[in-house]
Design a protein around this motif. Structure first.
Motif, mmCIF file in Angstrom:
data_model
loop_
_atom_site.group_PDB
_atom_site.id
_atom_site.type_symbol
_atom_site.label_atom_id
_atom_site.label_comp_id
_atom_site.label_asym_id
_atom_site.label_seq_id
_atom_site.Cartn_x
_atom_site.Cartn_y
_atom_site.Cartn_z
ATOM 1 N N ASN A 170 0.814 -1.211 0.000
ATOM 2 C CA ASN A 170 0.000 0.000 0.000
ATOM 3 C C ASN A 170 0.849 1.263 0.000
ATOM 4 O O ASN A 170 2.003 1.266 -0.398
ATOM 5 N N ASN A 171 0.282 2.283 0.497
ATOM 6 C CA ASN A 171 0.865 3.610 0.565
ATOM 7 C C ASN A 171 2.204 3.605 1.316
ATOM 8 O O ASN A 171 2.311 2.998 2.378
ATOM 9 N N PRO A 172 3.235 4.306 0.792
ATOM 10 C CA PRO A 172 4.524 4.381 1.495
ATOM 11 C C PRO A 172 4.398 4.998 2.886
ATOM 12 O O PRO A 172 5.179 4.662 3.781
ATOM 13 N N LEU A 173 3.444 5.879 3.088
ATOM 14 C CA LEU A 173 3.255 6.463 4.412
ATOM 15 C C LEU A 173 2.781 5.417 5.409
ATOM 16 O O LEU A 173 3.215 5.399 6.568
ATOM 17 N N ILE A 174 1.881 4.544 4.966
ATOM 18 C CA ILE A 174 1.425 3.459 5.836
ATOM 19 C C ILE A 174 2.584 2.509 6.120
ATOM 20 O O ILE A 174 2.759 2.045 7.249
ATOM 21 N N HIS A 175 3.393 2.246 5.091
ATOM 22 C CA HIS A 175 4.581 1.399 5.272
ATOM 23 C C HIS A 175 5.481 1.971 6.353
ATOM 24 O O HIS A 175 5.914 1.267 7.268
ATOM 25 N N THR A 176 5.772 3.261 6.264
ATOM 26 C CA THR A 176 6.650 3.888 7.249
ATOM 27 C C THR A 176 6.040 3.813 8.639
ATOM 28 O O THR A 176 6.739 3.518 9.617
ATOM 29 N N LEU A 177 4.761 4.040 8.742
ATOM 30 C CA LEU A 177 4.081 3.996 10.033
ATOM 31 C C LEU A 177 4.150 2.604 10.658
ATOM 32 O O LEU A 177 4.556 2.448 11.814
ATOM 33 N N ILE A 178 3.791 1.602 9.891
ATOM 34 C CA ILE A 178 3.729 0.235 10.439
ATOM 35 C C ILE A 178 5.120 -0.351 10.633
ATOM 36 O O ILE A 178 5.476 -0.784 11.730
ATOM 37 N N ILE A 179 5.902 -0.391 9.567
ATOM 38 C CA ILE A 179 7.231 -1.009 9.641
ATOM 39 C C ILE A 179 8.144 -0.221 10.573
ATOM 40 O O ILE A 179 8.909 -0.797 11.355
ATOM 41 N N GLY A 180 8.059 1.107 10.510
ATOM 42 C CA GLY A 180 8.866 1.932 11.412
ATOM 43 C C GLY A 180 8.566 1.668 12.866
ATOM 44 O O GLY A 180 9.466 1.573 13.697
ATOM 45 N N SER A 181 7.293 1.552 13.192
ATOM 46 C CA SER A 181 6.904 1.271 14.574
ATOM 47 C C SER A 181 7.402 -0.099 15.018
ATOM 48 O O SER A 181 7.938 -0.257 16.118
ATOM 49 N N LEU A 182 7.238 -1.096 14.160
ATOM 50 C CA LEU A 182 7.703 -2.453 14.500
ATOM 51 C C LEU A 182 9.220 -2.519 14.602
ATOM 52 O O LEU A 182 9.761 -3.176 15.498
ATOM 53 N N ALA A 183 9.931 -1.831 13.703
ATOM 54 C CA ALA A 183 11.395 -1.818 13.753
ATOM 55 C C ALA A 183 11.879 -1.116 15.022
ATOM 56 O O ALA A 183 12.833 -1.560 15.662
ATOM 57 N N TYR A 184 11.223 -0.032 15.382
ATOM 58 C CA TYR A 184 11.577 0.683 16.605
ATOM 59 C C TYR A 184 11.370 -0.215 17.829
ATOM 60 O O TYR A 184 12.234 -0.291 18.709
ATOM 61 N N LEU A 185 10.243 -0.905 17.878
ATOM 62 C CA LEU A 185 9.998 -1.832 18.987
ATOM 63 C C LEU A 185 11.040 -2.942 19.018
ATOM 64 O O LEU A 185 11.519 -3.324 20.088
ATOM 65 N N ALA A 186 11.401 -3.456 17.838
ATOM 66 C CA ALA A 186 12.435 -4.494 17.772
ATOM 67 C C ALA A 186 13.761 -3.973 18.306
ATOM 68 O O ALA A 186 14.467 -4.664 19.058
ATOM 69 N N LEU A 187 14.109 -2.738 17.953
ATOM 70 C CA LEU A 187 15.351 -2.140 18.440
ATOM 71 C C LEU A 187 15.323 -1.997 19.960
ATOM 72 O O LEU A 187 16.295 -2.337 20.639
ATOM 73 N N ILE A 188 14.220 -1.529 20.508
ATOM 74 C CA ILE A 188 14.095 -1.377 21.964
ATOM 75 C C ILE A 188 14.251 -2.736 22.653
ATOM 76 O O ILE A 188 14.983 -2.864 23.636
#
Length: 173
Positions: free
Chosen positions: A9-27
């Protein structure tokens, strides 16, 4: 499933979802690796931190990098950092190779000009370190050490003549 939705889908949705999951993974990975991963920086820590930021940014903004690949990259860097710090605690030569060594910049009120030049430290920076510890004169200082993380340790003179065991690993003593 969520990753497929985000990628299709939309790159903005990608950034929102994947970014949030990647951030959680990093934490999660940083918490699992322990406090040492987030300690004061030496050269090795700086490289790891910049690389972690680069991976996180790439996963956040690129629709071509799957979350699993980004999480593996983050885990790999944190894993190597854990191994290197584990080895540095157990091997002094390895620790010196990774972290370098503290350097004596001033001893018994006398500046060590060669050390200042080698470490690219000005006399003004040394004086500022003395002032930050409440000193008014270099002659009041027993030693100033440039630590491996770039901070200055200022050891003030005291009345007793005690051998400075805290300086045993400092170069130039």
């Amino acid at each position: 499933m969520i990753c497929e939705f985000a990628a299709s889908n939309n790159p903005l949705i990608h950034t929102l979802i994947i970014g949030s999951l990647a951030y959680l993974a990093l934490i999660v990975l940083l918490r699992l690796s322990g406090k040492r991963t987030l300690s004061k920086w030496n050269a090795f820590d700086f490289v790891v931190t910049v690389a972690l930021g680069s991976i996180l940014a790439t996963v956040l903004l690129s629709t071509d990098i799957p979350l699993a690949q980004g999480a593996l990259g983050l885990g790999l860097l944190i894993g190597w950092q854990f191994v290197f710090t584990w080895l540095s605690v157990r091997s002094r030569p390895f620790q010196q190779w990774i972290k370098g060594h503290p350097t004596l910049l001033l001893w018994q009120g006398e500046l060590r000009k060669e050390a200042l030049q080698r470490e690219r430290v000005t006399e003004g920076e040394v004086r500022a370190a003395v002032r930050s510890q409440g000193g008014a004169a270099l002659e009041q200082v027993a030693a100033i050490v440039l630590e491996t993380d770039g901070t200055f340790s200022v050891i003030m003179q005291n009345d007793s003549e005690v051998e400075p065991s805290a300086l045993s690993d400092v170069w130039g003593l």
